[in-house]
Design a protein around this motif. Structure first.
Motif, PDB file in Angstrom:
ATOM      1  N   THR A 211      -1.660  11.599   8.519  1.00 37.96           N
ATOM      2  CA  THR A 211      -2.988  10.986   8.336  1.00 37.96           C
ATOM      3  C   THR A 211      -3.151   9.734   9.181  1.00 37.96           C
ATOM      4  O   THR A 211      -4.221   9.487   9.741  1.00 37.96           O
ATOM      5  N   HIS A 212      -2.085   8.952   9.301  1.00 33.46           N
ATOM      6  CA  HIS A 212      -2.188   7.725  10.091  1.00 33.46           C
ATOM      7  C   HIS A 212      -2.383   8.027  11.570  1.00 33.46           C
ATOM      8  O   HIS A 212      -3.064   7.268  12.281  1.00 33.46           O
ATOM      9  N   ARG A 213      -1.799   9.121  12.065  1.00 36.50           N
ATOM     10  CA  ARG A 213      -2.029   9.503  13.467  1.00 36.50           C
ATOM     11  C   ARG A 213      -3.507   9.782  13.716  1.00 36.50           C
ATOM     12  O   ARG A 213      -3.993   9.642  14.837  1.00 36.50           O
ATOM     13  N   ARG A 214      -4.223  10.169  12.667  1.00 41.22           N
ATOM     14  CA  ARG A 214      -5.662  10.434  12.777  1.00 41.22           C
ATOM     15  C   ARG A 214      -6.509   9.213  12.449  1.00 41.22           C
ATOM     16  O   ARG A 214      -7.727   9.312  12.301  1.00 41.22           O
ATOM     17  N   GLY A 215      -5.851   8.069  12.325  1.00 45.56           N
ATOM     18  CA  GLY A 215      -6.575   6.819  12.086  1.00 45.56           C
ATOM     19  C   GLY A 215      -7.108   6.670  10.679  1.00 45.56           C
ATOM     20  O   GLY A 215      -8.033   5.889  10.442  1.00 45.56           O
ATOM     21  N   ILE A 216      -6.538   7.396   9.716  1.00 43.82           N
ATOM     22  CA  ILE A 216      -7.036   7.378   8.343  1.00 43.82           C
ATOM     23  C   ILE A 216      -6.059   6.615   7.469  1.00 43.82           C
ATOM     24  O   ILE A 216      -4.866   6.915   7.435  1.00 43.82           O
ATOM     25  N   VAL A 217      -6.568   5.616   6.764  1.00 44.64           N
ATOM     26  CA  VAL A 217      -5.769   4.807   5.849  1.00 44.64           C
ATOM     27  C   VAL A 217      -6.240   5.102   4.429  1.00 44.64           C
ATOM     28  O   VAL A 217      -7.443   5.117   4.157  1.00 44.64           O
ATOM     29  N   HIS A 218      -5.313   5.331   3.516  1.00 50.74           N
ATOM     30  CA  HIS A 218      -5.672   5.698   2.142  1.00 50.74           C
ATOM     31  C   HIS A 218      -6.260   4.519   1.386  1.00 50.74           C
ATOM     32  O   HIS A 218      -7.286   4.639   0.739  1.00 50.74           O
ATOM     33  N   ARG A 219      -5.588   3.378   1.392  1.00 48.96           N
ATOM     34  CA  ARG A 219      -6.004   2.115   0.774  1.00 48.96           C
ATOM     35  C   ARG A 219      -5.775   2.031  -0.733  1.00 48.96           C
ATOM     36  O   ARG A 219      -5.971   0.966  -1.306  1.00 48.96           O
ATOM     37  N   ASP A 220      -5.410   3.119  -1.389  1.00 49.94           N
ATOM     38  CA  ASP A 220      -5.220   3.035  -2.840  1.00 49.94           C
ATOM     39  C   ASP A 220      -4.058   3.919  -3.280  1.00 49.94           C
ATOM     40  O   ASP A 220      -4.159   4.651  -4.265  1.00 49.94           O
ATOM     41  N   LEU A 221      -2.952   3.871  -2.537  1.00 49.54           N
ATOM     42  CA  LEU A 221      -1.781   4.641  -2.933  1.00 49.54           C
ATOM     43  C   LEU A 221      -1.204   4.066  -4.220  1.00 49.54           C
ATOM     44  O   LEU A 221      -0.974   2.854  -4.316  1.00 49.54           O
ATOM     45  N   LYS A 222      -0.940   4.911  -5.171  1.00 48.64           N
ATOM     46  CA  LYS A 222      -0.355   4.519  -6.447  1.00 48.64           C
ATOM     47  C   LYS A 222       0.230   5.773  -7.083  1.00 48.64           C
ATOM     48  O   LYS A 222      -0.058   6.901  -6.639  1.00 48.64           O
ATOM     49  N   PRO A 223       1.050   5.645  -8.114  1.00 48.18           N
ATOM     50  CA  PRO A 223       1.664   6.838  -8.704  1.00 48.18           C
ATOM     51  C   PRO A 223       0.657   7.894  -9.141  1.00 48.18           C
ATOM     52  O   PRO A 223       0.925   9.094  -9.017  1.00 48.18           O
ATOM     53  N   ALA A 224      -0.487   7.478  -9.646  1.00 46.25           N
ATOM     54  CA  ALA A 224      -1.469   8.451 -10.122  1.00 46.25           C
ATOM     55  C   ALA A 224      -2.086   9.258  -8.993  1.00 46.25           C
ATOM     56  O   ALA A 224      -2.716  10.293  -9.239  1.00 46.25           O
ATOM     57  N   ASN A 225      -1.950   8.800  -7.736  1.00 45.67           N
ATOM     58  CA  ASN A 225      -2.536   9.506  -6.598  1.00 45.67           C
ATOM     59  C   ASN A 225      -1.501  10.322  -5.822  1.00 45.67           C
ATOM     60  O   ASN A 225      -1.802  10.803  -4.726  1.00 45.67           O
ATOM     61  N   ILE A 226      -0.298  10.460  -6.357  1.00 47.07           N
ATOM     62  CA  ILE A 226       0.744  11.263  -5.704  1.00 47.07           C
ATOM     63  C   ILE A 226       1.211  12.320  -6.694  1.00 47.07           C
ATOM     64  O   ILE A 226       1.681  11.990  -7.786  1.00 47.07           O
ATOM     65  N   MET A 227       1.064  13.586  -6.331  1.00 50.44           N
ATOM     66  CA  MET A 227       1.317  14.699  -7.241  1.00 50.44           C
ATOM     67  C   MET A 227       2.562  15.471  -6.814  1.00 50.44           C
ATOM     68  O   MET A 227       2.750  15.761  -5.623  1.00 50.44           O
TER      69      MET A 227
END
Length: 757
Positions: free
Chosen positions: A132-148
């Motif tokens: 995703t970073h290679r495509r210039g996209i930053v998540h901005r809200d990584l947290k345990p609830a957002n990783i499955m």
């Protein structure tokens, strides 16, 4: 939406599988392709109360959804479709079978995950972030609830881009107790907290926080107050993970600490480097066996509120610990995605059926139980959920609906818990807040006064909740024009806050900011400027130069400079605030547009209408696009456009603009609204400059009569209008009438001055 809903004639909602601050997630059937999918329904955006952000939100939703739909990677949730149905924005995603990391920690009673699982999660997430970073996209809200983690072991990141939509919705509401309206405190990078530039390295920091938590069972800054957590991210070196868990491999501890570096350049520079270091550290001896649990403390009966475990001070820490005032409050559970707590506190944390009142002076402290049966946990939970629903409505600007919810919850809490229970008073506090935001400051004042007196009796005069209610009293006193009383109230609260929390606590600075505002309304402009400047400097030091709270105070500094006639400095400050807000909040955010408007006013005051005119034209276009052509702020920008046309001598155009704005304001706001009368006066000014004095006299007299009727004959605005009328009479050669009117105005002014003395 309900389980009978067919979204866009294609997606049949089957059962609700999740609910959060942004909306709901449903298991659904795609009837065109006969497959099961997940449909995320965001909160409705077509309400009248939320028109100020509707257009922006829809456009950003489409943009972010297109970006999310373009991501094709094993470690990123697939987005199939998006759109709008019955006013609700929705996303159609692949249906994932598994548990997110937050749930896995809950399942494991917040004990750390096996080392092998931590390493596997780290490797798969690093691969997804590299993509995703290679495509210039930053998540901005990584947290345990957002990783499955799926049942087959695949790890996927959820909500790419969509997390930013939630931020856009909530940013227009009042800020939380810390002023932070984005991200989740336990996983935010220092630059995100400071309002600085956020890039891929911010995601790496947030992921470092996630790895720290799943590897140790606790987040890197396991403190009890949201502000303390934020300050920990900015200023404190975290404890080494192996101080919590001795069997953690050294290479994994080093990697996590590198991800948690305060400066972005000190972290791994991209996710590919992160993945490479994980691969290098994978050796047969490094991970524990797949089923081996991490170090688990001996089982012991858990008290209702367990004390925090004693921990050794880190020997590696060279930066200061958060100050003492950052401890002792609550933020909610770390891995549930809750943001910083509101003021008053969110009642979902710590609702109880019994409570301890403050003992009377001179009496021994004894537990005092409510004189009523303890309500059932189910009732308490239901009332907490409804209370939070009211808060959510308020965040969306739907204050009337929020008020109805809070009044109902307050009545039920009073019946179940008692009139002086802290949770009852929390609901009544919110009732006052909604009254204030729906144009009923007198009613709000009565509600806040009741809450303040009850909290003082129950909790004590210096309790933070008591001070919060007293501060809201000061705010509505200012709204009622009772600025002397507001000043006294703010000064009293400020003294208590400085004594108890210190000069740099966010609540102290907020109170000082409000005091500066009140000083300016009392005409004490030098004091207002000095106080606002001090608050701006403190907020810059504590929060960062581009933090929304810092910019609010700098805006107040600029306003005071303008009132002092220091327009060049005011202009420069407004321009800096407008630029910073554009970067931090976006060019279409209401606060950004407000700063741009003040830039236009400053240019006009400096006689630079040639520059002000194109600024106002752009502002009118942007306001109309964001808010609508008849919105009061759009009309305010058009009024400024007309004024500057006049200053450039283009009186025919100025008159036409003023007449159009006046007619629209009369229809939208009412014929006697102050803004309507300002526009009518501008019509009269244009007529006078065009030599049409008889027509100008009619307009001036109409404005004067309306102001006398609404404000009183001796109000300064009514007297100014009568002076305009007298001047017009002079231009028409009606000198004796003009003299009589001038004398009448002078007598009323003298009478008002004597009355004020």
């Amino acid at each position: 939406m309900t389980d009978t809903t067919l979204v866009q004639g294609r997606y049949r909602l089957l059962d609700l599988i999740g609910r959060g601050g942004m909306g709901e997630v449903w298991r659904a059937r795609d009837e065109s392709l006969d497959r099961q999918v997940a449909v995320k329904c965001l909160k409705p955006v077509n309400t009248r109360q939320d028109q100020s952000v509707t257009g922006v939100l829809r456009e950003r939703f489409r943009r972010e959804a297109r970006v999310a739909a373009g991501l094709q990677h094993r470690g990123v949730t697939v987005v199939h479709d998006f759109g709008e149905s019955d006013g609700a924005l929705f996303l159609v995603m692949e249906l994932l079978e598994g548990r997110n990391l937050s749930q896995l920690l809950e399942d494991n009673r917040h004990h750390p995950l096996p080392v092998a699982d931590v390493v596997e999660v780290a490797g798969q997430v690093a691969s997804a972030l590299a993509y995703t970073h290679r495509r210039g996209i930053v998540h901005r809200d990584l947290k345990p609830a957002n990783i499955m983690r799926l049942t087959d072991g695949t790890v996927k990141i959820c909500d790419f881009g969509i997390a930013r939509l939630g931020r856009d919705v909530t940013f227009t509401s009042r800020l939380t107790g810390t002023g932070i309206a984005m991200g989740t405190p336990h996983y935010m990078s220092p630059e995100q907290i400071s309002g600085g530039q956020v890039d891929r390295r911010s995601d790496l920091y947030s992921f470092g926080c996630v790895l720290y938590e799943i590897a140790t069972g606790v987040p890197p800054f396991d403190l009890d107050d949201a502000w303390a957590v934020l300050m920990g991210h900015r200023h404190t070196v975290p404890l080494p993970p192996r101080s919590h868990r001795e069997d953690l491999p050294a290479y994994l501890e080093r990697l996590i600490l590198d991800l948690l570096a305060k400066q972005p350049e000190a972290r791994p520079q991209d996710a590919r480097e992160l993945g490479r270091r994980i691969d290098e550290g994978r050796t047969p001896a490094a991970p524990a066996p797949s089923g081996a649990p991490g170090r688990v403390p001996p089982a012991a009966p858990a008290p209702t509120t367990p004390p925090p475990p004693a921990r050794p001070e880190p020997t590696v820490a060279r930066e200061p610990r958060p100050p003492s005032w950052t401890r002792g409050m609550t933020t909610g559970h770390k891995t549930t995605g809750t943001g910083p707590r509101l003021t008053p506190p969110d009642a979902s944390a710590g609702l109880t059926g019994e409570w301890i009142a403050r003992p009377a002076a001179g009496r021994a402290e004894e537990p005092v139980r409510a004189e009523r049966p303890t309500p059932s946990p189910e009732l308490i939970a239901t009332l907490a959920e409804r209370h939070n629903a009211g808060l959510s409505l308020g965040r969306l600007g739907r204050w009337t609906e929020a008020g109805a919810v809070h009044r109902a919850v307050a009545a039920e809490r009073e019946h179940a818990l008692g009139p002086d229970h802290p949770d009852t008073l929390a609901s009544r506090h919110e009732v006052g807040f909604t009254l204030s935001r729906t144009g009923r400051p007198a009613d709000a004042l009565r509600e806040f006064a009741h809450v303040a007196h009850a909290r003082e009796r129950v909790l004590g005069a210096d309790h933070p909740d008591t001070l919060a209610a007293r501060q809201e009293m000061a705010y509505v006193l200012g709204r009622l024009g009772r600025h002397h009383e507001a000043h006294q109230a703010y000064a009293s609260v400020l003294a208590a806050r400085e004594r108890l929390a210190g000069p740099d606590h966010p609540d102290t600075l907020r109170c000082r900011h409000n005091l500066a505002f009140t000083l300016s309304r009392l005409g004490l402009l030098e004091d207002a400027y000095r106080t606002a400047s001090e608050v701006a400097a403190a907020r810059t030091r504590v929060l960062g130069a581009n933090h929304p709270d810092t910019l609010v105070t700098r805006f107040e500094v600029a306003w005071a400079l303008g009132q002092l006639g220091r327009w060049p400095e005011a202009l420069q400050t407004y321009e800096e605030v407008a630029e910073a807000r554009s970067q931090a909040l976006g060019p279409d955010h209401p606060d950004t547009l407000a700063a741009r408007h003040e830039v236009g006013i400053s240019l006009g005051r400096l006689g630079r209408s040639t520059l002000a005119l194109p600024l106002y034209r752009d502002l009118v276009d942007d306001r109309a696009r964001v808010h609508g052509p008849d919105h009061p702020e759009t009309l305010r920008a058009r009024h400024g456009l007309g004024v500057n046309l006049g200053r450039l001598g283009r009186w025919e155009e100025a008159l036409a603009e003023s007449r159009d704005v006046c007619a629209l304001r009369a229809r939208v706001l009412g014929p006697d609204h102050p803004d309507t009368l300002v526009s009518r006066r501008e019509v009269a000014v244009g007529l006078g400059w065009l030599g049409r004095w008889a027509d100008a006299l009619t307009e001036y007299r109409s404005v004067a009569e309306a102001r006398e009727r609404v404000l009183g004959a001796d109000h300064p605005d009514a007297l100014a209008s009568r002076n305009d009328e007298a001047h017009c009479l002079e231009q028409l050669g009606r000198g004796p009438e003009a003299v009589r009117l001038y004398r009448r105005v002078a007598a009323l002014r003298q009478q008002r001055a004597l009355g004020g003395a």
